[in-house]
Scaffold this motif. Structure first.
Motif, PDB file in Angstrom:
ATOM      1  N   LYS A  86     -30.871  54.153  59.279  1.00  0.00           N
ATOM      2  CA  LYS A  86     -30.868  53.120  60.278  1.00  0.00           C
ATOM      3  C   LYS A  86     -31.047  53.774  61.625  1.00  0.00           C
ATOM      4  N   THR A 144     -34.675  52.520  62.768  1.00  0.00           N
ATOM      5  CA  THR A 144     -34.982  51.067  63.303  1.00  0.00           C
ATOM      6  C   THR A 144     -35.711  50.642  64.457  1.00  0.00           C
ATOM      7  N   LEU A 149     -39.287  51.863  63.203  1.00  0.00           N
ATOM      8  CA  LEU A 149     -40.036  50.629  62.455  1.00  0.00           C
ATOM      9  C   LEU A 149     -40.291  49.372  63.184  1.00  0.00           C
ATOM     10  N   THR A 150     -39.482  49.184  64.219  1.00  0.00           N
ATOM     11  CA  THR A 150     -39.735  47.830  64.895  1.00  0.00           C
ATOM     12  C   THR A 150     -40.855  47.997  65.659  1.00  0.00           C
ATOM     13  N   LEU A 197     -37.063  47.011  57.238  1.00  0.00           N
ATOM     14  CA  LEU A 197     -36.105  46.724  58.125  1.00  0.00           C
ATOM     15  C   LEU A 197     -35.124  45.874  57.664  1.00  0.00           C
ATOM     16  N   ARG A 198     -35.809  44.847  56.793  1.00  0.00           N
ATOM     17  CA  ARG A 198     -35.004  43.824  56.066  1.00  0.00           C
ATOM     18  C   ARG A 198     -33.935  44.580  55.146  1.00  0.00           C
ATOM     19  N   ILE A 211     -32.913  47.672  55.338  1.00  0.00           N
ATOM     20  CA  ILE A 211     -31.867  48.169  56.143  1.00  0.00           C
ATOM     21  C   ILE A 211     -30.741  47.495  56.638  1.00  0.00           C
ATOM     22  N   LYS A 212     -31.126  46.372  57.235  1.00  0.00           N
ATOM     23  CA  LYS A 212     -30.201  45.445  57.968  1.00  0.00           C
ATOM     24  C   LYS A 212     -29.272  44.562  57.041  1.00  0.00           C
TER      25      LYS A 212
END
Length: 332
Positions: free
Chosen positions: A297, A300, A303-304, A322-323, A325-326
């Protein structure tokens, strides 16, 4: 010269020593033949004879070799190991130009290949009992038959997989072979053993320092396939994170994750690779971050940032990461 009170000429003395030498040589040959004749036999013939008969009377030879069982493995291994020298390859090219009675007596590469394939078929049938042949099977290269059907290399691969954990000590020994292809293959088959290959972790860790990149890569992948049972290799894998080769470092990170779920050291390295737009391994870094889930995380924001770039394979993988991880954070 006088021997036992009899005067002997040098010529007579030489003849006597020659006779003694001939007798000793004959005794040695006789002893060797007796030694080779030891062991089980079928219809009065040795396993080596019946292996040769795989070319001439296949059904009966298979029946005989089944009777020998594991005792036939050394003779079968000799056939798998057999290689013709470049000289015979050169001679074979001249076969069409030679008289027929000479050509028929020359070694035939096609028949050698066929005999090797049939010997490997028998080893496959013996399963784990064929483990002593593992080193020979690792040395089998692809032939024309492997491209048009199922040749020696394909048969050897299937046999090595069937040997399974019984081949572990032979695979470990093959990691020290002088041929880098065999070293890389042995590492790969240790990986196929999964958790049962844990005892090979120290040997695979040593292979991380191999001078050939393909061997190092195969060793890293194998440690990852073995998983937590390869914990003995964690210090060596951690040391390998400092290599200059980013592609290999990604493999090392994946192996560390599978062996120990180590992320604290690995995530910053992946973020650095991801942030370098000129690095061809960015997509691989994003994939690994996704595999780590919530443990990654921290990545994040990195990655963003990738999502703001033009459409690319890396951006797709960053979005997937990201999908993942979240999603896993929410499920917790």
């Amino acid at each position: 010269m006088q021997i036992a009170g009899v005067l002997m000429k040098p010529a007579a003395l030489r003849k006597r020593w020659l006779a003694v030498g001939v007798v000793l040589l004959a005794c040695a040959i006789f002893g060797l033949l007796c030694w080779r004749g030891r062991g089980p036999r079928y219809e009065g013939r040795s396993a080596s004879y019946w292996v040769g008969q795989l070319l001439h009377d296949y059904a009966k030879a298979r029946q005989a070799l089944r009777q020998f069982g594991p005792n036939a493995v050394p003779a079968l291994t000799d056939v798998v190991n057999k290689r013709r020298s470049p000289f015979w390859t050169w001679i074979e090219a001249w076969r069409p130009k030679l008289p027929a009675f000479i050509g028929r007596r020359l070694p035939n590469r096609a028949l050698d290949q066929l005999l090797q394939e049939r010997a490997i078929e028998v080893l496959y049938e013996f399963g784990p009992a064929s483990a002593p042949a593992a080193s020979a099977l690792l040395g089998v290269d692809a032939s024309l038959n492997d491209f048009v059907g199922f040749g020696s290399a394909g048969l050897a691969h299937a046999t090595l997989l069937r040997i399974g954990p019984a081949g572990l000590p032979y695979f470990v020994k093959a990691l020290r072979n002088t041929n880098p292809k065999i070293r890389a293959r042995s590492a790969s088959y240790l990986g196929h053993l999964g958790p049962e290959g844990g005892a090979a972790a120290p040997a695979l860790a040593t292979a991380l320092d191999d001078s050939v990149p393909a061997v190092r890569s195969a060793a890293v992948v194998a440690l990852g396939q073995i998983g937590p049972a390869a914990r003995a290799a964690i210090p060596d894998l951690t040391a390998a994170l400092h290599l200059d080769d980013d592609y290999l470092r990604l493999q090392v990170i994946r192996a560390l994750w599978k062996v120990s779920h180590e992320s604290e050291t690995c995530v910053p390295i992946l973020m650095k690779i991801l942030g370098d737009r000129n690095n061809p391994n960015r997509a691989g870094a994003a994939i690994l971050l996704g595999e780590m889930g919530p443990a990654a995380k921290e990545a994040t924001p990195a990655l963003t940032n990738v999502l703001r770039e033009e459409f690319s394979y890396t951006r797709v993988k960053a979005e997937e990461a990201l999908r993942l991880i979240k999603a896993e954070i929410k499920s917790e």
